[in-house]
Design an enzyme around this catalytic site. Structure first.
Site, mmCIF file in Angstrom:
data_model
loop_
_atom_site.group_PDB
_atom_site.id
_atom_site.type_symbol
_atom_site.label_atom_id
_atom_site.label_comp_id
_atom_site.label_asym_id
_atom_site.label_seq_id
_atom_site.Cartn_x
_atom_site.Cartn_y
_atom_site.Cartn_z
ATOM 1 N N LYS A 62 0.843 -1.205 0.000
ATOM 2 C CA LYS A 62 0.000 0.000 0.000
ATOM 3 C C LYS A 62 0.875 1.251 0.000
ATOM 4 O O LYS A 62 0.619 2.215 -0.722
ATOM 5 C CB LYS A 62 -0.935 -0.010 1.215
ATOM 6 C CG LYS A 62 -2.053 -1.047 1.066
ATOM 7 C CD LYS A 62 -2.807 -1.322 2.365
ATOM 8 C CE LYS A 62 -3.888 -2.386 2.158
ATOM 9 N NZ LYS A 62 -4.563 -2.795 3.384
ATOM 10 N N GLN A 106 -4.158 -1.132 9.617
ATOM 11 C CA GLN A 106 -4.154 -2.471 9.014
ATOM 12 C C GLN A 106 -4.804 -3.486 9.961
ATOM 13 O O GLN A 106 -4.429 -3.583 11.134
ATOM 14 C CB GLN A 106 -2.711 -2.883 8.678
ATOM 15 C CG GLN A 106 -2.597 -4.207 7.945
ATOM 16 C CD GLN A 106 -3.259 -4.192 6.562
ATOM 17 O OE1 GLN A 106 -3.157 -3.231 5.818
ATOM 18 N NE2 GLN A 106 -3.952 -5.260 6.220
ATOM 19 N N ASP A 129 -10.357 3.682 4.679
ATOM 20 C CA ASP A 129 -10.895 2.329 4.505
ATOM 21 C C ASP A 129 -12.413 2.297 4.485
ATOM 22 O O ASP A 129 -13.009 1.250 4.231
ATOM 23 C CB ASP A 129 -10.389 1.421 5.641
ATOM 24 C CG ASP A 129 -9.159 0.628 5.217
ATOM 25 O OD1 ASP A 129 -9.014 0.383 4.006
ATOM 26 O OD2 ASP A 129 -8.365 0.271 6.091
#
Ligand code: NAP
Length: 317
Positions: A62, A106, A129
């Protein structure tokens, strides 16, 4: 990706690597323009807790993608015994930092940490997200700027499947922006297998938003193969290797495999769909790896870019 397939089968593949490259090309161009016109660089803040090897790999990928697009990244790597307060403090610091526009924490977090409570602490307008309850609520209303990345990526894979673009013979740089529009799914039946907050439920809402008729299946559903056989689109987000078989799929259907499973004996990745079996009947199908995975990263980058525009009061670029 799938070297042993004959050409007719290769043409069935919905290539997530191709699509993510196509999307990221355009983010790279607009990011450059943003820097030239407004002296702004999108910033992604990344929080990694612990030593989970898969999480480390995802985070590295990422961050690399963000740099390739001209973004700045800010990372906080905490030990696996980090306390709730320590992670909260990092989130708060990222929330306040004007150079950070998107925050990624994460998952999964180590078991002693309450992921939901920590996700709730991320500023909704920096929630790259799309997992904050405000953004999930907005999605329920058919609104909002930041939607969960994996389901968003799944929708764009469906758009690619329906676009007629030949990704087998053309490179992403040859296909102009807006050639792969968001497609109406009116009249189509979709089955989503899985009902998690991360994938299944938001995927179902996004399909509904495009006017598909949606069924959500889960571990307590009866007659799963029969449910799937009726669908024009199947999205599998289960976590069981090769669960979905050829006789579950209506000939010509679009199959999106979100699953990422590692086969212990070989160490290889596979999806929730038995790819070699299902490709025989599917109209279009995503591979694993190379399908939903790269698209999740592309959507994270796009969400961060969008958040950057919103936070800076810029309409569109
Ligand atoms: P999850 O939270 O464990 O949810 C799994 C869902 O599958 C649950 O709703 C569960 O039903 C359902 N399920 C389990 N067994 C089933 C069965 N036999 N038949 C029908 N449904 C069944 O998993 P998740 O976070 O949604 O992730 C799903 C998969 O996607 C995993 O393989 C994960 O690694 C992968 N994933 C990939 C990406 C990516 O970037 N490509 C991102 C996120 C996740 P119940 O609700 O009844 O328990």
């Amino acid at each position: 990706m799938t070297p042993n397939l004959d050409e007719s089968k290769k043409l069935k593949i919905i290539d997530g690597k191709w699509l993510s490259a196509w999307i990221l090309n355009s983010v790279r161009t607009t990011t450059k323009a943003l820097g030239e016109r407004h002296s702004i660089k999108p910033g992604l803040g990344v929080i990694l807790v612990g030593e989970n090897p898969a999480s480390k790999t995802y985070v590295a990928s990422k961050e690399k993608t963000a740099h390739d697009c001209g973004f700045e990244t800010f990372d906080a790597k905490l030990p696996s015994d980090a306390t709730f307060e320590q992670v909260s403090d990092v989130i708060e610091r990222f929330n306040q930092d004007p150079n950070i526009h998107g925050i990624l924490m994460q998952l999964p977090l180590p078991k002693h940490l309450d992921s939901e409570k920590l996700l709730d602490k991320i500023r909704p307008d920096k929630d790259a997200d799309g997992l904050h309850p405000d953004n999930q609520g907005e999605l329920m209303r058919g609104k909002g700027n930041l939607r969960p990345c994996t389901p968003l990526g799944a929708m764009r894979l469906i758009d690619l499947a329906l676009s007629g673009v030949d990704t087998f013979r053309s490179s992403p740089t040859e296909i102009p922006p807006s050639t792969i529009p968001e497609q109406s799914l009116a009249g189509k039946k979709a089955v989503v297998i899985g009902r998690s907050i991360l994938v299944g439920k938001p995927a179902a809402l996004l399909l509904l938003e495009r006017n598909a008729t949606v069924t959500i299946a889960h571990s307590k559903s009866a007659n799963l193969p029969e449910l799937c056989r009726d669908a024009d689109i199947v999205v599998a987000a289960v976590g069981i290797p090769k669960l979905v078989k050829r006789n579950w799929i209506k000939p010509g259907a679009i199959v999106i495999d979100v699953g990422i499973n590692r086969i212990p004996e070989t160490g290889k990745l596979c999806g929730d769909v038995d790819f070699e079996d299902v490709i025989e009947v599917a109209g279009k199908i995503t591979p694993v790896p190379g399908g939903a995975g790269p698209m999740t990263i592309a959507m994270l980058i796009l969400n961060t870019y969008r958040a950057c525009l919103t936070l800076n009061g810029i309409k569109d670029e």
